[in-house]
Design a protein around this motif. Structure first.
Motif, PDB file in Angstrom:
ATOM      1  N   THR A   1       5.809   2.253  -7.060  1.00 15.76           N
ATOM      2  CA  THR A   1       6.274   1.001  -6.458  1.00 15.76           C
ATOM      3  C   THR A   1       5.142  -0.011  -6.353  1.00 15.76           C
ATOM      4  OG1 THR A   1       7.927   2.228  -5.179  1.00 15.76           O
ATOM      5  CG2 THR A   1       7.407   0.008  -4.444  1.00 15.76           C
ATOM      6  N   ILE A   2       3.987   0.427  -5.873  1.00 19.20           N
ATOM      7  CA  ILE A   2       2.840  -0.469  -5.750  1.00 19.20           C
ATOM      8  C   ILE A   2       2.397  -0.934  -7.126  1.00 19.20           C
ATOM      9  CG2 ILE A   2       0.456  -0.652  -4.970  1.00 19.20           C
ATOM     10  CD1 ILE A   2       2.511  -0.509  -2.729  1.00 19.20           C
TER      11      ILE A   2
ATOM     12  N   THR B   1      -3.192 -15.047  -5.614  1.00 15.81           N
ATOM     13  CA  THR B   1      -1.982 -15.880  -5.631  1.00 15.81           C
ATOM     14  C   THR B   1      -2.311 -17.366  -5.785  1.00 15.81           C
ATOM     15  OG1 THR B   1      -2.043 -15.915  -3.207  1.00 15.81           O
ATOM     16  CG2 THR B   1      -0.643 -14.249  -4.254  1.00 15.81           C
TER      17      THR B   1
ATOM     18  N   ALA C   1       3.601  -7.219 -11.254  1.00 17.68           N
ATOM     19  CA  ALA C   1       4.371  -8.459 -11.137  1.00 17.68           C
ATOM     20  C   ALA C   1       3.484  -9.603 -10.643  1.00 17.68           C
ATOM     21  CB  ALA C   1       5.543  -8.251 -10.190  1.00 17.68           C
ATOM     22  N   ARG C   2       2.601  -9.330  -9.712  1.00 21.03           N
ATOM     23  CA  ARG C   2       1.692 -10.365  -9.219  1.00 21.03           C
ATOM     24  C   ARG C   2       0.743 -10.830 -10.321  1.00 21.03           C
ATOM     25  NH1 ARG C   2      -0.908  -8.064  -3.766  1.00 21.03           N
ATOM     26  NH2 ARG C   2      -2.194  -9.933  -4.058  1.00 21.03           N
TER      27      ARG C   2
ATOM     28  N   ARG D   1      -7.165  -2.476  -5.526  1.00 15.18           N
ATOM     29  CA  ARG D   1      -6.624  -3.499  -6.417  1.00 15.18           C
ATOM     30  C   ARG D   1      -7.752  -4.330  -7.018  1.00 15.18           C
ATOM     31  NH1 ARG D   1      -5.068  -8.885  -5.982  1.00 15.18           N
ATOM     32  NH2 ARG D   1      -3.472  -9.470  -7.530  1.00 15.18           N
TER      33      ARG D   1
ATOM     34  N   ALA E   1       4.214  -1.402  -9.747  1.00 13.48           N
ATOM     35  CA  ALA E   1       5.135  -2.449 -10.207  1.00 13.48           C
ATOM     36  C   ALA E   1       4.876  -3.763  -9.480  1.00 13.48           C
ATOM     37  CB  ALA E   1       6.582  -1.997  -9.993  1.00 13.48           C
ATOM     38  N   GLN E   2       4.579  -3.704  -8.197  1.00 13.61           N
ATOM     39  CA  GLN E   2       4.301  -4.924  -7.435  1.00 13.61           C
ATOM     40  C   GLN E   2       3.028  -5.606  -7.929  1.00 13.61           C
ATOM     41  OE1 GLN E   2       4.197  -3.567  -3.391  1.00 13.61           O
ATOM     42  NE2 GLN E   2       6.430  -3.508  -3.164  1.00 13.61           N
ATOM     43  N   TRP E   3       1.980  -4.820  -8.128  1.00 16.55           N
ATOM     44  CA  TRP E   3       0.730  -5.404  -8.601  1.00 16.55           C
ATOM     45  C   TRP E   3       0.882  -5.992  -9.992  1.00 16.55           C
ATOM     46  CZ3 TRP E   3      -3.467  -1.300  -6.872  1.00 16.55           C
ATOM     47  CH2 TRP E   3      -3.591  -1.359  -5.466  1.00 16.55           C
TER      48      TRP E   3
END
Length: 975
Positions: free
Chosen positions: A789-790, A904, A796-797, A749, A792-794
């Motif tokens: 899935t990962i 974050t 979104a973050r 990431r 999409a999560q990354w």
């Protein structure tokens, strides 16, 4: 053979009598007046193949004679008793048919169950249907059950039960094996009423626990020359106990309940049961003790009233040992030691246990003495080499190929096994593994494999063979089952053969290969009932089918050291019997969950109760514990908690404790002392004969010329916190292998976020270009993050962080006129001569030609105090810029240096240049490098890690765990 009479002829063998020896002895005693050829007319029905072999072995001991016909009760399902009865359909064929109906039901009503449960539901439904057919229960009986709780579960269950109704109503359907066996028995019973056989028919060793078997026993009992021989009949049980066992809801778990049920079905009492032979139990007093301990509840008053009649309990417990080991491993080692002694003494010994983990541990422990026991359960076909190989290939269908799946297949010993020399294959596999670990991709394609093969020498043909067999399978769609099987086995045989061979390698060789071939042939034969299915469904089906196979090689094991399941132990005798894993939940086993009917509903419908399995296990225990020498073993603790002794062991020990006047307590103490003696010997045998000295905390001092001559600014932190890692990586040149399966972890990431920011800044976008930023992010994630899935999560973050980043970016861009990205710099640090390198994420130049240094952090951002002491990356970058280490930047004054948090919290952290000017930083660096040119300064392991829980790639090399951070380092000058 038998005198005429209307009463049924019921014989029995008491616990502790070798059933096969007693059966043959009683048969020969009753045939002394018969002609030799008449013995050959006798029919004997037994319930296991092992029992069949055992009786023949007793006869084979001599003298020579004509033998009776020994048949299996289960063979009645294939008996051509009538042309009106069609042959039975195979269980697999019926299971595939049911899976089609279940699949259609799930398509129509997806809320009934998940698709993944398709074959488990089909299996369970097939077992329910077999049980209903064996017990003579119709679907109407099930549907007519009164259920007070109108829950949704029962309504869902009925939807599935309706599927099997067609197999009961349609007379044109080929019967199942259970159904045909009951039909054959009913046909034989009807025929025998008119024309009974004139030769003896004997059922030996069956308890009649299944409905069809009990029906057959009822028919044989009515024959003029019919007889039944019951195994393990308790002649010590009083009449009032027999009479009290008249309710299956309360007495089903008693070991003798099956015989009480037969009394009602056939019509006899316990007084009608006669010994079959004159052989006496080995320990009649022990039989009486165990019989009393197993009385149906409540039993305390019976123990007090009848306990004194047992006499001296030392005689009853003679030859009985209780082993209570500290752990399952200690239990297995103690058992193995006793079996080893049995092998040396030349006696036969059998370990009886339903716990397959224990039997495998005992087998492994016996390997110390090159003893391979004769295991009646064999090994699961799915865990054998051919089974694993076929499952690995089946797992490739319907999903992208991963490096892990590919290498698992290539490293299997059956892959490329046609040639005796697999050297080139293993070498190519190793090279491919290193390539996939270092360069990927996560999901190799045919082009990836072919490109890799062309870039090496001598592997082009091998790469083409591999690519043609294992790639492109993710696109396999729905097709007939037979096509799936054909494709699967073709690829398996070609992979087993190799690129330039035409055989099948070792795939179908040895006992495991032959069993795998048989299982695949059965699946091919039944494939017509499987219909069309997807690749994923085929993989699930094949895994379930092959999981039912068992590989047995009865000639491979030691003839005197045996491992039996409880079924094999019912009718066989040995010199030493070991009852292993006698803990509650293991023996007896907990009843499996029933997805269809609860206990009360089963009783109302006339199906078998869950307690039936407990009662059968109790009967197995009662027979086994009556042997000549018996060990009862258990582990006091499992892997995670204390264990509870089996209910039968608890009853036995409590009964002994309650009879101190007859020596019960001292007898129990003697049993435990003998067990403890063997446990102590096993512990001594397993204890190391010497203790290996713990290694001290390492601090190697290599020669100056062998020490690193180049560092990056990020390595300075490692040099301060964990010098041993620098030594291992730079001096020893040891680097951790990249993971075989790339994962969506923090380093990946971070790399992708850096690339996104670099592309965004390099393209000249401003802080208001939010859409451009997100478009770049989508493109980078789509290209280099193959996990949807990962991804999409990354994304979104990042969307949640982009506004704060762009707001801060506006401030940064307002301060600078030029931005330099990913610039490389290096400088020699005097007087040590060590080169310091750096690749700067970003250097902005202000209108006054001063430098602003930025470094992106997707993880935790170093605080000011951390930068002062350990994480000196930005301070060193600033010192390098002011010394002109970056050719594309030149010598600039550094106005500020900042870590930019892209996480974050979105917090930034400025380098403390006011407290630590670049001149001071550089002097400290020169002093640091000079100190490392002292031959007596060692690279200490884990010198100042941030947390004790931090993990280093070289902890195993430094033997961390044998020492801790409180230990002083031990410098070692290396030459």
């Amino acid at each position: 053979m038998f005198d005429p009479g209307k009463a049924p002829r019921i014989f029995a063998s008491a616990p502790g009598v070798d059933f096969a020896d007693g059966l043959v002895a009683g048969l020969l005693a009753r045939s002394t007046d018969m002609a030799p050829e008449d013995l050959a007319k006798v029919e004997i029905y037994v319930n296991t193949t092992r029992m069949q072999r055992r009786i023949r072995a007793v006869f084979d001991a001599g003298p020579a004679r004509l033998l009776p016909r020994i048949r299996l009760i289960t063979d009645l399902a294939n008996d051509p008793v009538s042309r009106a009865l069609p042959p039975a359909v195979s269980p697999l064929h019926r299971r595939l048919e049911l899976s089609q109906f279940v699949a259609k039901l799930l398509e129509q009503q997806p809320d009934l169950a998940p698709r993944a449960a398709l074959y488990d539901l089909s299996d369970s439904l097939a077992k329910l249907m077999d049980e209903m057919q064996g017990e003579g229960v119709s679907p109407d009986t099930i549907a007519g059950l009164e259920v007070a709780d109108e829950s949704g579960h029962w309504e869902r269950a009925l939807q599935f039960v309706k599927i099997i109704t067609r197999y009961f109503d349609d007379q044109n359907q080929a019967p199942d094996k259970e159904a045909r066996q009951r039909m054959v028995i009913e046909a034989l019973a009807a025929r025998w009423q008119d024309t009974p056989p004139d030769h003896p028919v004997i059922i030996a060793g069956s308890t009649g626990s299944r409905g069809a078997t009990a029906l057959f026993m009822q028919a044989v009992a009515k024959l003029p020359q019919g007889a039944i021989i019951l195994p393990g009949f308790d002649f010590d049980l009083p009449a009032h106990v027999w009479n009290a066992m008249d309710d299956d809801m309360t007495a089903e778990d008693h070991p003798q309940y099956r015989f009480r049920r037969l009394m009602d079905i056939i019509g006899f009492t316990q007084d009608d049961v006669k010994p079959w032979s004159d052989q006496e139990p080995v320990h009649a007093q022990r039989n009486a003790l165990v019989s009393l301990s197993l009385r149906p509840a409540p039993v305390t008053d019976q123990w007090l009233a009848e306990g004194p009649d047992l006499g001296d309990l030392h005689k009853a417990t003679k030859g009985l040992t209780l082993v209570e080991a500290a752990s399952p491993r200690a239990e297995a080692e103690t058992i193995a030691l006793r079996l080893r002694q049995a092998a040396e003494d030349g006696i036969t010994a059998a370990l009886i246990s339903p716990d397959r983990m224990l039997t495998r541990q005992v087998t492994a422990a016996l390997d110390r003495w090159n003893i391979k026991p004769d295991d009646s359960a064999g090994i699961p076909l799915a865990l054998s080499p051919p089974g694993r190989f076929l499952r690995h290939i089946a797992d490739l269908f319907g999903k992208p190929l991963t490096g892990e799946a590919l290498l698992t297949l290539l490293k299997h010993p059956l892959c490329h096994s046609e040639h005796p020399d697999r050297g080139d294959h293993l070498r190519h596999t190793r090279d491919l593994e290193l390539h996939l670990r270092r360069y990927g991709p996560p999901f190799p394609t045919a082009d990836d494999l072919l490109t890799w093969a062309r870039n090496g020498s001598g592997r082009t043909e091998w790469g083409a063979w591999l690519a043609g067999l294992v790639t492109g399978l993710e696109t396999v769609g729905a097709k007939p089952l037979i096509d799936h099987i054909s494709d699967h086995l073709t690829r398996a045989e070609q992979l087993a053969a190799g690129p330039d061979a035409s055989g099948t390698g070792g795939l179908w060789q040895e006992a495991a290969g032959r069993e795998a071939r048989k299982t695949c042939d059965n699946l091919i034969q039944a494939a017509g009932a499987g219909g069309t299915m997807t690749a994923r469904d085929y993989t699930a089906l094949f895994g379930a089918v092959i999981a039912e196979g068992v590989v047995r090689d009865r000639d491979a094991g030691h003839p005197g050291i045996l491992i039996w399941g409880t079924l094999e132990a019912r009718v066989q005798g040995v010199d030493l019997t070991i009852l292993g894993s006698m803990n509650d939940g293991v023996w007896p086993e907990a009843p499996p969950p029933d997805p269809w009917l609860n206990r009360v509903m089963r009783a109302k419908a006339g199906l078998l109760l869950p307690e039936r399995r407990i009662g059968l296990s109790a009967h197995d225990y009662q027979q086994a514990v009556a042997g000549r020498e018996v060990w009862i073993t258990r582990a006091k603790r499992s892997a995670d908690a204390e264990t509870v002794p089996s209910r039968w062991v608890n009853r036995l020990t409590n009964l002994l404790k309650g009879l101190p006047e007859q020596g019960g307590e001292s007898a129990l103490k003697a049993m435990r002392e003998e067990g403890n003696r063997w446990c102590a010997m096993a512990e001594t045998l397993s204890a190391p004969d010497r203790n290996t000295k713990l290694e001290p905390r390492p601090s190697p001092c290599p020669p100056i010329e062998a020490r690193p001559k180049k560092f990056s600014v990020t390595e300075i932190k490692t040099l301060i916190r964990d010098p041993f890692a620098i030594y291992a990586r730079n001096a020893l040149r040891l680097r951790a292998l990249d993971p075989l399966v790339p994962t969506a972890d923090a380093p990946l990431r971070g790399t992708l976020i850096h690339r996104i920011l670099e592309l965004f800044i390099a393209a000249g976008h401003g802080p208001d270009d939010r859409a451009a930023f997100l478009k770049i992010a989508e493109d980078v994630f789509a290209q280099d993050c193959p996990w949807p899935t990962i991804r999409a999560q990354w994304m979104a973050r990042l969307v949640r962080s982009v506004d704060q980043f762009l707001a801060d970016e506006g401030t940064r861009q307002a301060l600078a006129t030029d931005r330099l990205l990913e610039k490389f710099g290096e400088i020699i640090v005097a007087p040590s001569g060590v080169t310091l390198t750096c690749k700067a994420d970003r250097i902005d130049l202000t209108p006054s030609d001063e430098a602003l240094i930025y470094d992106y952090k997707t993880g935790a951002v170093p605080t000011g105090p951390q930068q002062e002491k350990f994480d000196k990356q930005l301070l060193l970058e600033a010192a390098m810029v002011e010394r002109g280490a970056f050719r594309d930047v030149g010598k600039k004054t550094v106005l500020a240096a900042t870590f930019i948090g892209v996480n974050t919290t979105m917090k930034n952290s400025a380098a403390p240049l006011d407290k630590h000017p670049t001149e001071q930083v550089w002097e400290e660096l020169e002093a640091l490098f000079a100190a490392w040119h002292d031959i007596n300064r060692g690279y200490t392991a884990r010198l100042a890690l941030f947390s004790k829980s931090d993990i280093s790639d070289y902890d195993h090399l430094s033997r961390f765990g044998e020492w801790d951070t409180h230990d002083a380092p031990t410098p070692q000058v290396l030459t």
